[in-house]
Design a protein around this motif. Structure first.
Motif, short mmCIF file in Angstrom:
data_model
loop_
_atom_site.label_atom_id
_atom_site.label_comp_id
_atom_site.label_asym_id
_atom_site.label_seq_id
_atom_site.Cartn_x
_atom_site.Cartn_y
_atom_site.Cartn_z
N LEU A 39 0.94 -1.18 -0.06
CA LEU A 39 0.08 -0.02 0.09
C LEU A 39 0.73 1.28 0.05
N ALA A 40 2.01 1.29 0.59
CA ALA A 40 2.72 2.55 0.32
C ALA A 40 4.01 2.86 -0.70
N ASP A 41 3.78 1.56 -1.51
CA ASP A 41 4.68 1.64 -2.50
C ASP A 41 4.39 2.22 -3.85
N LEU A 42 4.21 3.49 -4.10
CA LEU A 42 4.23 4.57 -4.65
C LEU A 42 4.70 4.04 -6.15
N GLN A 43 5.66 3.08 -5.94
CA GLN A 43 5.76 2.45 -7.26
C GLN A 43 5.27 1.28 -8.26
N ALA A 44 4.13 0.70 -7.12
CA ALA A 44 3.93 -0.40 -7.72
C ALA A 44 2.33 0.30 -8.80
#
Length: 160
Positions: free
Chosen positions: A136-141
């Motif tokens: 959820l915190a991975d902006l690049q996902a």
């Protein structure tokens, strides 16, 4: 199903806290500023998230908030249940009713579907438990889009 605004905001706050690498300390005011959420709302959420053991509050000159455990060990279900309580798609499945014993459904005693709701709730809970805070915190996902039969994105909404 629809998440309440408060549960949605809790996910936003926890994601922001996780982006600070878990060990870095951040204040509730900084979380409010970073997320764009009102400070009183963030403070209310921080209180619930600390009580649920998801955030740790440290006092003193080097105080602040930090994740209480690694982001990979915190899941979407942890966050939602910290704010909403246990996953229950129907009121008849909850032990005791939220209405103080008053029944919300006239069919509750004779409902053939009622025995199956715990299984449905468990499947929903397991699905949310499979989504770690790191994701959820991975902006690049890459975004995962579920498509309905009509080709438009499906929405998962939770209400209580």
């Amino acid at each position: 199903m629809r998440l309440s605004n408060l549960a949605d905001y809790a996910v936003v706050v926890m994601s922001a806290a996780a982006r600070h690498c878990g060990s870095a300390r951040i204040s509730a005011a900084e979380l409010a500023q970073e997320t764009g959420l009102p400070a009183p709302t963030v403070q209310k959420l921080v209180s619930r998230l600390v009580s649920a053991g998801l955030l740790r509050s440290l006092r003193g000159a080097k105080g602040g908030l930090q994740l209480a455990r690694p982001a990979a060990a915190i899941t979407l279900v942890d966050i939602v249940e910290a704010v909403e309580g246990p996953i229950a798609l129907t009121a008849c499945v909850e032990s005791g009713t939220a209405t103080g014993g008053k029944r919300d459904c006239g069919m509750e005693d004779s409902c053939a579907v009622r025995p199956h709701w715990p299984m449905v709730n468990a499947v929903m809970r397991d699905a949310l438990a499979g989504i770690p805070l790191t994701r959820l915190a991975d902006l690049q996902a890459p975004a995962i889009e579920a498509r309905s039969h009509g080709g438009s994105p499906a929405r998962m909404e939770m209400t209580r």
